[in-house]
Scaffold this motif. Structure first.
Motif, PDB file in Angstrom:
ATOM      1  N   ASN A 197      -5.603  27.055  24.086  1.00 17.40           N
ATOM      2  CA  ASN A 197      -4.954  28.259  24.001  1.00 17.40           C
ATOM      3  C   ASN A 197      -3.773  27.900  23.030  1.00 17.40           C
ATOM      4  O   ASN A 197      -3.426  28.905  22.247  1.00 17.40           O
ATOM      5  N   ALA A 198      -3.324  26.924  22.906  1.00 12.69           N
ATOM      6  CA  ALA A 198      -2.360  26.524  21.798  1.00 12.69           C
ATOM      7  C   ALA A 198      -2.942  26.392  20.456  1.00 12.69           C
ATOM      8  O   ALA A 198      -2.549  26.946  19.625  1.00 12.69           O
ATOM      9  N   ILE A 199      -4.201  26.084  20.525  1.00  9.41           N
ATOM     10  CA  ILE A 199      -5.302  26.160  19.320  1.00  9.41           C
ATOM     11  C   ILE A 199      -5.149  27.559  18.738  1.00  9.41           C
ATOM     12  O   ILE A 199      -5.024  28.030  17.442  1.00  9.41           O
ATOM     13  N   PHE A 200      -5.550  28.459  19.756  1.00  8.62           N
ATOM     14  CA  PHE A 200      -5.525  29.955  19.296  1.00  8.62           C
ATOM     15  C   PHE A 200      -4.164  30.312  18.969  1.00  8.62           C
ATOM     16  O   PHE A 200      -4.081  30.924  17.914  1.00  8.62           O
ATOM     17  N   ALA A 201      -3.091  30.034  19.322  1.00  7.43           N
ATOM     18  CA  ALA A 201      -1.793  30.195  19.030  1.00  7.43           C
ATOM     19  C   ALA A 201      -1.251  29.865  17.700  1.00  7.43           C
ATOM     20  O   ALA A 201      -0.578  30.422  16.681  1.00  7.43           O
ATOM     21  N   ALA A 202      -2.118  28.592  17.288  1.00  6.57           N
ATOM     22  CA  ALA A 202      -1.609  28.026  15.986  1.00  6.57           C
ATOM     23  C   ALA A 202      -2.627  28.738  14.852  1.00  6.57           C
ATOM     24  O   ALA A 202      -1.873  28.638  13.968  1.00  6.57           O
ATOM     25  N   THR A 203      -3.748  29.005  15.289  1.00  4.75           N
ATOM     26  CA  THR A 203      -4.720  29.274  14.075  1.00  4.75           C
ATOM     27  C   THR A 203      -5.397  30.975  14.205  1.00  4.75           C
ATOM     28  O   THR A 203      -5.844  31.211  13.386  1.00  4.75           O
TER      29      THR A 203
ATOM     30  N   VAL B 227      -2.256  22.398  13.958  1.00  3.50           N
ATOM     31  CA  VAL B 227      -4.069  22.312  13.136  1.00  3.50           C
ATOM     32  C   VAL B 227      -3.504  22.543  11.526  1.00  3.50           C
ATOM     33  O   VAL B 227      -3.128  23.488  11.194  1.00  3.50           O
ATOM     34  N   ASP B 228      -4.042  21.585  10.953  1.00  5.34           N
ATOM     35  CA  ASP B 228      -3.727  21.380   9.329  1.00  5.34           C
ATOM     36  C   ASP B 228      -4.881  22.477   8.769  1.00  5.34           C
ATOM     37  O   ASP B 228      -5.961  22.871   9.305  1.00  5.34           O
TER      38      ASP B 228
ATOM     39  N   THR C 157      11.269  28.741  21.441  1.00  2.91           N
ATOM     40  CA  THR C 157      10.990  27.950  20.417  1.00  2.91           C
ATOM     41  C   THR C 157      10.425  28.556  19.156  1.00  2.91           C
ATOM     42  O   THR C 157       9.258  29.196  19.167  1.00  2.91           O
ATOM     43  N   LYS C 158      11.134  28.463  18.020  1.00  7.75           N
ATOM     44  CA  LYS C 158      10.438  29.058  16.538  1.00  7.75           C
ATOM     45  C   LYS C 158       9.293  27.792  15.734  1.00  7.75           C
ATOM     46  O   LYS C 158      10.087  26.815  15.591  1.00  7.75           O
ATOM     47  N   LEU C 159       8.197  28.119  15.999  1.00  6.21           N
ATOM     48  CA  LEU C 159       7.398  26.893  15.574  1.00  6.21           C
ATOM     49  C   LEU C 159       6.636  27.472  14.395  1.00  6.21           C
ATOM     50  O   LEU C 159       6.526  28.453  13.630  1.00  6.21           O
ATOM     51  N   PRO C 160       6.613  26.172  13.500  1.00  7.97           N
ATOM     52  CA  PRO C 160       6.105  26.267  12.047  1.00  7.97           C
ATOM     53  C   PRO C 160       4.589  26.837  12.170  1.00  7.97           C
ATOM     54  O   PRO C 160       4.060  27.008  13.189  1.00  7.97           O
ATOM     55  N   LYS C 161       4.195  27.501  10.795  1.00 10.09           N
ATOM     56  CA  LYS C 161       2.872  27.940  10.641  1.00 10.09           C
ATOM     57  C   LYS C 161       1.947  26.706  11.224  1.00 10.09           C
ATOM     58  O   LYS C 161       2.272  25.657  10.869  1.00 10.09           O
ATOM     59  N   GLY C 162       0.843  27.118  11.949  1.00 10.80           N
ATOM     60  CA  GLY C 162      -0.050  26.208  12.091  1.00 10.80           C
ATOM     61  C   GLY C 162       0.204  25.212  13.477  1.00 10.80           C
ATOM     62  O   GLY C 162      -0.712  24.528  13.863  1.00 10.80           O
ATOM     63  N   THR C 163       1.479  25.750  13.907  1.00 12.39           N
ATOM     64  CA  THR C 163       1.562  25.013  15.110  1.00 12.39           C
ATOM     65  C   THR C 163       1.880  26.118  16.201  1.00 12.39           C
ATOM     66  O   THR C 163       2.138  27.335  16.251  1.00 12.39           O
ATOM     67  N   GLY C 164       1.283  25.990  17.639  1.00  6.52           N
ATOM     68  CA  GLY C 164       1.403  26.977  18.531  1.00  6.52           C
ATOM     69  C   GLY C 164       1.317  26.349  19.732  1.00  6.52           C
ATOM     70  O   GLY C 164       1.075  24.970  19.911  1.00  6.52           O
ATOM     71  N   MET C 165       1.858  27.013  20.984  1.00  5.52           N
ATOM     72  CA  MET C 165       1.965  26.598  22.278  1.00  5.52           C
ATOM     73  C   MET C 165       0.934  27.323  23.203  1.00  5.52           C
ATOM     74  O   MET C 165       0.676  28.411  23.022  1.00  5.52           O
ATOM     75  N   GLY C 166       0.305  26.695  24.181  1.00  5.30           N
ATOM     76  CA  GLY C 166      -0.670  27.473  25.133  1.00  5.30           C
ATOM     77  C   GLY C 166      -0.456  26.926  26.302  1.00  5.30           C
ATOM     78  O   GLY C 166       0.200  25.843  26.723  1.00  5.30           O
ATOM     79  N   LEU C 167      -0.579  27.976  27.176  1.00  5.63           N
ATOM     80  CA  LEU C 167      -0.059  27.978  28.746  1.00  5.63           C
ATOM     81  C   LEU C 167      -1.483  27.915  29.429  1.00  5.63           C
ATOM     82  O   LEU C 167      -2.590  28.656  29.067  1.00  5.63           O
ATOM     83  N   ALA C 168      -1.485  27.174  30.411  1.00  7.35           N
ATOM     84  CA  ALA C 168      -2.706  27.150  31.504  1.00  7.35           C
ATOM     85  C   ALA C 168      -2.005  26.687  32.978  1.00  7.35           C
ATOM     86  O   ALA C 168      -1.235  25.847  32.974  1.00  7.35           O
TER      87      ALA C 168
END
Ligand code: FES
Ligand code: FES
Lengths: 154, 732
Positions: free
Chosen positions: B708-714, B607-608, B579-590
């Motif tokens: 981890n999603a927040i890391f991917a996003a920011t 994260v805005d 999935t191509k995610l917009p800037k500021g959006t990310g996916m995290g796995l655990a």
């Protein structure tokens, strides 16, 4: 002090201190235990009842302030068509886990659907975010509100 | 997918009037709630059959919202071979006839999967034997259909209702030798089955501990020292006795066991509100004891100091971790922290007790009634045989109600007062007198080789001790992932003395360890430039069973293939990497293994610029074995557990100051709310392993998957919880 309040369509007489919150009058004096205590601080919504159709926090409502307002609790919400639809949707979608918050959720959901028969997700967020569910049954609460809205249309 | 029959339109159209009294048919036909009539015959401690064919099944375990009140009777009904619509379910009291009346550890499924089916199968065998005797045919020529025994050769049949009396006289067969159904022929197990208590819940009928009402009942509050175990020196209790509504006010001398009766002042009144209002006039002098160093800031400073030295003791050592780091292409170090947590059951702790004529009757929302009864007996000096404990529905367990402190308080107060007493705690009592999820500090170092494989890992875990021993639920075992899969590994532990009592919170240990380890592993994957899914599959290696070393928590081991399976499933379902995610959006796995369940989760978060977090969606993939007993509840438990993890990560953490918990209510400890709650998609991978429990194991991966999603996003790594205390704004 004597107070007469209208609860679920019946005039009820209680003799309590005027500061006594409606929550404890309902639960301990009128034996209506469906309304729940969760925080006593307007934070959780477990004590939600309707005052003249508006959702209020019974833990923050002194009995002396009720006056002639009509109080409706979870025990009687099924007497309205919207309340019936909400209860039916809650059963159909098996919404509760522990169930402790659900009376308050149903009171807030019924008030929402009474004013907004076809709520958007945004409407649901606004109307329901004062009601905590520690078991986090939010996915099904949201779905059940939409289901109840459908039932109201048919 | 769940099948839900659309019964609603029909019943609304047919009845009008009170819909909820109508019998609601679930997909497998609906059971009801109730008590067996006097004409019902007991086949065993769990099953009674009325001449009408109605079967009453006893649900033996405490119901805390995990669905066990449905699940255990479903197992019995399946093997008994009755129609679910003919079943009514009755809640047991604490009763010596029933083993393991506990709600904890996600154990109800693994512990009862065979025994409860055997209970049903034994009943069925006895009914067959009764019919065979009546017909004078061999039992093995008979069979059953739901609710009746049939003799296919002659076409005869007898209902269970007609056979129950004769069947009850037949000796109970050897449970171990009973034939059990082939899962392919299950009619009840595996069917989405609604909770029979919901019609009562949605109409506000009394069913929780706090709803108990006994004639002549008084209401109590109990004030303890906010430094746990503090001793009462003196109080103005005499002045409280004259306040409006107050019937009694007295000091209580407790013991040293933080799980038992503690020092305090009880106020008993005609109403709970009057009791609690009078209590606000209390003036108590406490001896708080030594509170040196008992603050969050001091704990953090001590942990940082301890981390500079060697761990006080070793948990596990494999290979040579220093040599591993020397060989590694990338080595990183990071410190992780998670806070103390309260269970915040929405129903505050409460209990009703009545002592009369030497007998104590108790109504308690407890997860663990048997130790409660023992505690009351020992503390009050009454024989256990004189104590009766009724198990009410429980407004949330989460591990808090494995302890029975509120039970012994209510019993003590009721005995002093000589009348039935309902004790109800305030939210502040509840938050300040919990058995907390212990905070923890992890000082990690990890090394990845030139191929991007994890080759060395060390963790200096700084945790808490109580009275010299490791605090409850504050330990870490030698199998903590990725131990057994990495050549060079070193886990050690140091401890900080703690006054506040700790205990299990939903997925104990795992709920904190999962965050720390799964976040650091994600950090290592990114450092090595690897995709976290591939990095995980590399660590797991080929599918195989890794047996547990001997020790207190030895289990069936860890199966790398089952974990690979759920990681691959969640990656597929979430569109991981596609999935191509917009800037500021990310996916995290655990991913995490706990309570015998294998779970992998993906969180998508946005994260805005101001740092506000929106959790967009959660995907859950789980492997809990060969059978999902009640898919309707299984989906819900997994959703609730994952959202519990999300809510915990976002908004919960307790602060300790001078030995006391600072927060007291939901204005500062923030449970998840509707507007924060994302959709949760749940998938189960059915495997050949025995069925296991579901109350807990979906929780641990949710926290690190979000971090981890927040890391991917920011690009910001979350090394401390809760997130509400982190500045994630673009300028931070
Ligand atoms: S009890 Fe009233 S809002 Fe929580
Ligand atoms: S169902 Fe348990 S608090 Fe909402």
């Amino acid at each position: 002090m004597q107070y007469v309040i209208e609860v679920n369509g019946t005039a009820r007489r209680v003799d309590v201190d005027g500061e006594t919150p409606l929550l404890w009058v309902l639960r301990d004096k009128l034996d209506l235990k469906g309304t729940k205590f969760g925080c006593g601080a307007a934070q959780c919504g477990a004590c939600t009842v309707h005052m003249d159709g508006q959702p209020i926090r019974a833990c923050q409502t002194p009995i002396a302030s009720v006056g002639t307002a009509r109080i409706t609790t979870i025990e009687a919400i099924g007497q309205t068509p919207v309340g019936q639809h909400v209860q039916a949707a809650w059963i159909e979608l098996d919404v509760p886990q522990c169930g402790y918050c659900q009376a308050g959720q149903i009171m807030s959901a019924t008030a929402l659907l009474t004013h907004t028969p076809a709520p958007t997700d945004h409407d649901i967020n606004d109307a329901m975010s004062g009601n905590l569910c520690r078991c986090a049954t939010y996915t099904r609460i949201r779905a059940a509100i939409k289901r109840a809205a459908d039932l109201g249309r048919t | 997918m769940l099948r839900r029959r659309n019964f609603l339109k029909a019943s609304l159209a047919a009845g009008g009037g009170l819909l909820l009294t109508a019998t609601l048919r679930g997909p497998a036909g609906a059971a009801t709630l109730g008590t067996a009539g006097p004409d019902a015959v007991a086949l065993n401690a769990y099953v009674r059959i009325a001449p009408s064919g109605q079967v009453t099944i006893t649900a033996k375990n405490p119901e805390i919202g995990q669905g066990v009140k449905m699940m255990l009777p479903m197992l019995i009904a399946e093997e008994l071979d009755v129609a679910w619509a003919d079943v009514q379910i009755e809640q047991a009291d604490l009763d010596a006839r029933y083993p393991g009346q506990v709600a904890g550890g996600s154990t109800a499924t693994p512990l009862n999967w065979l025994p409860m089916r055997q209970v049903g199968a034994a009943g069925r065998q006895m009914l067959i034997a009764a019919a065979a005797a009546q017909w004078g045919v061999p039992a093995h020529d008979c069979a059953t259909e739901p609710g009746k025994v049939v003799h296919p050769a002659s076409g005869r049949s007898l209902t269970y209702g007609a056979l129950a009396s004769q069947a009850a006289a037949i000796p109970v067969p050897d449970l171990a030798k009973l034939p059990l159904k082939d899962p392919k022929s299950f009619r009840i197990i595996g069917q989405p089955t609604r909770n029979i208590d919901v019609p009562r819940i949605v109409t506000g009928q009394p069913m929780f501990g706090i709803d108990v009402s006994v004639p002549g009942m008084l209401y109590a509050v109990f004030q303890k020292c906010d430094v746990h175990g503090g001793k009462l020196v003196s109080s103005n209790v005499a002045a409280i006795r004259g306040l409006p509504g107050v019937r009694a006010a007295f000091e209580v001398k407790g013991g040293a066991d933080l799980r038992g009766l503690l020092d305090g002042v009880a106020v008993v009144a005609d109403s709970w509100w009057e009791a609690n209002r009078a209590r606000q006039q209390l003036d108590i002098i406490w001896d708080e004891g030594d509170i040196t160093g008992q603050s969050s800031e001091s704990f953090a400073a001590t942990a940082a100091r301890l981390a500079k030295g060697k761990p006080e003791s070793s948990i596990r050592r494999d290979g040579d971790v220093a040599a591993g780091f020397a060989k590694a292409a990338h080595v990183i170090e990071a410190a992780y922290h998670y806070p103390f947590l309260s269970h915040i059951n929405l129903e505050p702790q409460n209990c009703t007790a009545h002592y009369a004529d030497g007998r104590m009757e108790i109504w308690a929302p407890t997860q663990n009634p048997a130790p409660g009864s023992k505690l009351v007996a020992a503390t009050l000096g009454i024989p256990e045989s004189a104590i009766k404990v009724h198990m009410t529905r429980v407004g949330g367990g989460f591990g808090r109600r494995l302890s029975n402190d509120y039970m012994v308080e209510a019993a003590w107060i009721a005995k002093v007062v000589g009348a039935p007493v309902k004790l109800v705690w305030t939210r502040e009592d509840d938050m300040r007198h919990d058995f907390y999820r212990p905070a923890g500090y992890h000082f990690f170092k990890g090394g990845v080789d030139a191929n991007g494989r994890l080759i060395a890992l060390s963790d200096h875990f700084v945790t808490f001790s109580q009275d010299g021993a490791i605090a409850a639920s504050a330990d870490m075992g030698p199998t903590e992932f990725p131990a057994r899969m990495i050549d060079h590994l070193d886990y050690g532990v140091s401890m900080i003395p703690l006054r506040a009592p700790t205990g299990p919170l939903r997925a104990p240990r795992s709920n904190g360890l999962g965050f720390a380890f799964q976040s650091f592993l994600d950090e290592l994957a990114h450092t090595a430039g690897r995709d976290p899914v591939q990095f995980a599959l590399d660590i797991l290696g080929p599918p195989r069973l890794l047996p547990d070393p001997p020790g207190p928590r030895v289990g069936p081991g860890f199966h790398t293939g089952r974990m690979r399976g759920v990681i691959e499933l969640v990656a597929e379902k979430s569109g991981w990497g596609k999935t191509k995610l917009p800037k500021g959006t990310g996916m995290g796995l655990a991913y995490y293994f706990s309570h015998l369940g294998y779970f992998a989760e993906v969180v998508q978060a946005t994260v805005d610029a101001e740092g506000a977090i929106v959790v967009d969606k959660v995907w859950v993939a789980g492997d809990i074995g060969s059978q999902i007993i009640n898919p309707l509840n299984a989906e819900h438990q997994a959703q609730g557990a994952a959202l519990d993890g999300i809510g915990t990560a976002l908004g919960q953490g307790l602060h300790v100051r001078d030995g006391k918990i600072v927060q007291g209510n939901f204005d500062t400890v923030l449970p998840l709310r509707m507007r924060q709650s994302p959709p949760v998609e749940v998938h189960f991978r059915v495997t050949e392993f025995p069925p296991t429990g579901l109350g807990e194991p979906a929780l641990p991966p949710a926290l690190p998957a979000l971090a981890n999603a927040i890391f991917a996003a920011t690009g910001k790594r979350i090394r401390s919880l809760p997130l509400k205390d982190q500045d994630l704004s673009a300028t931070a």
